[in-house]
Design a protein around this motif. Structure first.
Motif, PDB file in Angstrom:
ATOM      1  N   GLU A 130     -49.357   3.725 -16.214  1.00  0.00           N
ATOM      2  CA  GLU A 130     -48.458   4.785 -16.714  1.00  0.00           C
ATOM      3  C   GLU A 130     -48.437   4.803 -18.250  1.00  0.00           C
ATOM      4  N   ILE A 131     -48.391   3.621 -18.836  1.00  0.00           N
ATOM      5  CA  ILE A 131     -48.376   3.521 -20.308  1.00  0.00           C
ATOM      6  C   ILE A 131     -49.686   4.092 -20.880  1.00  0.00           C
ATOM      7  N   LEU A 132     -50.816   3.698 -20.262  1.00  0.00           N
ATOM      8  CA  LEU A 132     -52.106   4.202 -20.761  1.00  0.00           C
ATOM      9  C   LEU A 132     -52.204   5.719 -20.586  1.00  0.00           C
ATOM     10  N   LYS A 133     -51.595   6.235 -19.519  1.00  0.00           N
ATOM     11  CA  LYS A 133     -51.624   7.693 -19.305  1.00  0.00           C
ATOM     12  C   LYS A 133     -50.808   8.415 -20.378  1.00  0.00           C
ATOM     13  N   VAL A 134     -49.703   7.817 -20.791  1.00  0.00           N
ATOM     14  CA  VAL A 134     -48.914   8.399 -21.888  1.00  0.00           C
ATOM     15  C   VAL A 134     -49.789   8.437 -23.150  1.00  0.00           C
ATOM     16  N   LEU A 135     -50.503   7.326 -23.380  1.00  0.00           N
ATOM     17  CA  LEU A 135     -51.367   7.278 -24.568  1.00  0.00           C
ATOM     18  C   LEU A 135     -52.515   8.280 -24.456  1.00  0.00           C
ATOM     19  N   GLU A 136     -53.056   8.413 -23.249  1.00  0.00           N
ATOM     20  CA  GLU A 136     -54.128   9.414 -23.035  1.00  0.00           C
ATOM     21  C   GLU A 136     -53.626  10.820 -23.348  1.00  0.00           C
ATOM     22  N   SER A 137     -52.382  11.107 -22.967  1.00  0.00           N
ATOM     23  CA  SER A 137     -51.897  12.474 -23.209  1.00  0.00           C
ATOM     24  C   SER A 137     -51.634  12.683 -24.702  1.00  0.00           C
ATOM     25  N   GLU A 138     -51.237  11.618 -25.395  1.00  0.00           N
ATOM     26  CA  GLU A 138     -51.070  11.756 -26.852  1.00  0.00           C
ATOM     27  C   GLU A 138     -52.440  11.965 -27.526  1.00  0.00           C
ATOM     28  N   LEU A 139     -53.447  11.277 -27.003  1.00  0.00           N
ATOM     29  CA  LEU A 139     -54.788  11.439 -27.571  1.00  0.00           C
ATOM     30  C   LEU A 139     -55.295  12.865 -27.342  1.00  0.00           C
ATOM     31  N   GLY A 140     -55.012  13.385 -26.151  1.00  0.00           N
ATOM     32  CA  GLY A 140     -55.448  14.754 -25.834  1.00  0.00           C
ATOM     33  C   GLY A 140     -56.954  14.892 -25.960  1.00  0.00           C
ATOM     34  N   ILE A 175     -59.240  -0.264 -14.541  1.00  0.00           N
ATOM     35  CA  ILE A 175     -58.542   0.597 -15.504  1.00  0.00           C
ATOM     36  C   ILE A 175     -59.370   1.864 -15.736  1.00  0.00           C
ATOM     37  N   GLU A 176     -60.691   1.689 -15.772  1.00  0.00           N
ATOM     38  CA  GLU A 176     -61.562   2.852 -16.024  1.00  0.00           C
ATOM     39  C   GLU A 176     -61.401   3.919 -14.944  1.00  0.00           C
ATOM     40  N   ALA A 177     -61.254   3.489 -13.684  1.00  0.00           N
ATOM     41  CA  ALA A 177     -61.103   4.453 -12.593  1.00  0.00           C
ATOM     42  C   ALA A 177     -59.832   5.282 -12.770  1.00  0.00           C
ATOM     43  N   GLU A 178     -58.790   4.645 -13.329  1.00  0.00           N
ATOM     44  CA  GLU A 178     -57.489   5.323 -13.472  1.00  0.00           C
ATOM     45  C   GLU A 178     -57.391   6.101 -14.782  1.00  0.00           C
ATOM     46  N   CYS A 179     -57.989   5.550 -15.827  1.00  0.00           N
ATOM     47  CA  CYS A 179     -57.807   6.142 -17.172  1.00  0.00           C
ATOM     48  C   CYS A 179     -59.152   6.344 -17.879  1.00  0.00           C
ATOM     49  N   PRO A 180     -60.010   7.230 -17.369  1.00  0.00           N
ATOM     50  CA  PRO A 180     -61.346   7.383 -17.966  1.00  0.00           C
ATOM     51  C   PRO A 180     -61.316   7.886 -19.405  1.00  0.00           C
ATOM     52  N   LYS A 181     -60.317   8.699 -19.726  1.00  0.00           N
ATOM     53  CA  LYS A 181     -60.258   9.210 -21.109  1.00  0.00           C
ATOM     54  C   LYS A 181     -59.924   8.098 -22.098  1.00  0.00           C
ATOM     55  N   PHE A 182     -59.078   7.182 -21.640  1.00  0.00           N
ATOM     56  CA  PHE A 182     -58.725   6.049 -22.498  1.00  0.00           C
ATOM     57  C   PHE A 182     -59.967   5.193 -22.766  1.00  0.00           C
ATOM     58  N   ILE A 183     -60.739   4.960 -21.701  1.00  0.00           N
ATOM     59  CA  ILE A 183     -61.944   4.124 -21.834  1.00  0.00           C
ATOM     60  C   ILE A 183     -62.977   4.837 -22.726  1.00  0.00           C
TER      61      ILE A 183
END
Ligand code: GS8
Length: 219
Positions: A130-140, A175-183
């Protein structure tokens, strides 16, 4: 007289990595001293008597403590051609907000992943994503948190990436499967020499975390 810069640090520390990446970005020459956190040096205790923690940057004999404070100090003393903090006051405030969010959320939750079991571990993994998803949305759609160029928030966050193999191993998830944009962002950061040179190998961090797990009695 040339500046004397010493960094008291500990190799797996994502807080210490911030200072190392920033000084490499700026081309600051410094002496790296790896501390034994279970037998701290008299210099560390003298230079950070309040928290007794690394990292400590000692610039011409004067200590600067707390990694985000160190990061801002480095940026002010050695602004160079590409400052880490933007010049616009609102953008600066945003960068400080997100760095503060990272400090309040990411470290503690990551620690729960390697130091707990069962329901607690499951809850920690869910929260981490959830935290990484918040960061992913800030990154856009931006390449870096501050926009087109690698900056303050990227430096504050990227060190955690070197701990992902340990989180994934001990948490048994991807983590990559859940947050590919972060990776994708992390891999972009890894293309920078300052980051690639600083981040330790994932398997080395895994071995270190295994020692930590024995210390906290989970292994
Ligand atoms: C955290 C530094 C820290 O936790 C910062 O610099 O941003 N808010 C500080 N340092 C740890 C090692 S990394 O987990 C540390 O020095 N621990 C020693 C101790 O707690 O005794």
């Amino acid at each position: 007289m040339a500046d004397e810069v010493i960094l008291l640090d500990f190799w797996p520390s994502m807080f210490g990595m911030r200072a190392r990446i920033a000084m490499t970005e700026k081309g600051v020459h410094y002496e790296y001293r790896d501390e034994d956190l279970w037998d701290k040096s008299p210099l560390l205790l003298k230079m950070n008597p309040i928290h007794k923690k690394i990292p400590v940057l000692i610039h011409n004999g004067k200590p600067v403590c707390e990694s985000l404070v160190i990061l801002q100090y480095i940026d002010e003393v050695w602004p160079g051609e590409s400052p880490l903090l933007p010049s616009d006051p609102y953008q600066r405030a945003q960068a400080r907000f997100w760095s503060d969010y990272i400090d309040k959320k990411v470290y503690d939750c990551g620690k729960k992943i390697w130091s707990t079991k069962g329901e607690e571990l499951e809850a920690a993994k869910k929260e981490y994503i959830e935290i990484l998803k918040v960061l992913e949305s800030e990154l856009g759609e931006k390449p870096f948190f501050g926009g087109e160029s690698f900056g303050f928030v990227d430096v504050a966050l990227i060190g955690y990436y070197s701990w992902f193999p340990a989180y994934e191993t001990y948490g048994n998830f991807s983590i990559e499967a859940e947050c590919p944009k972060f990776i994708a962002w992390a891999k972009r950061c890894m293309q920078r020499e300052s980051v690639a040179k600083t981040l330790p190998e994932g398997n080395k961090v895994c071995e270190f975390v295994s020692i930590l797990r024995k210390k906290v009695g989970i292994e």
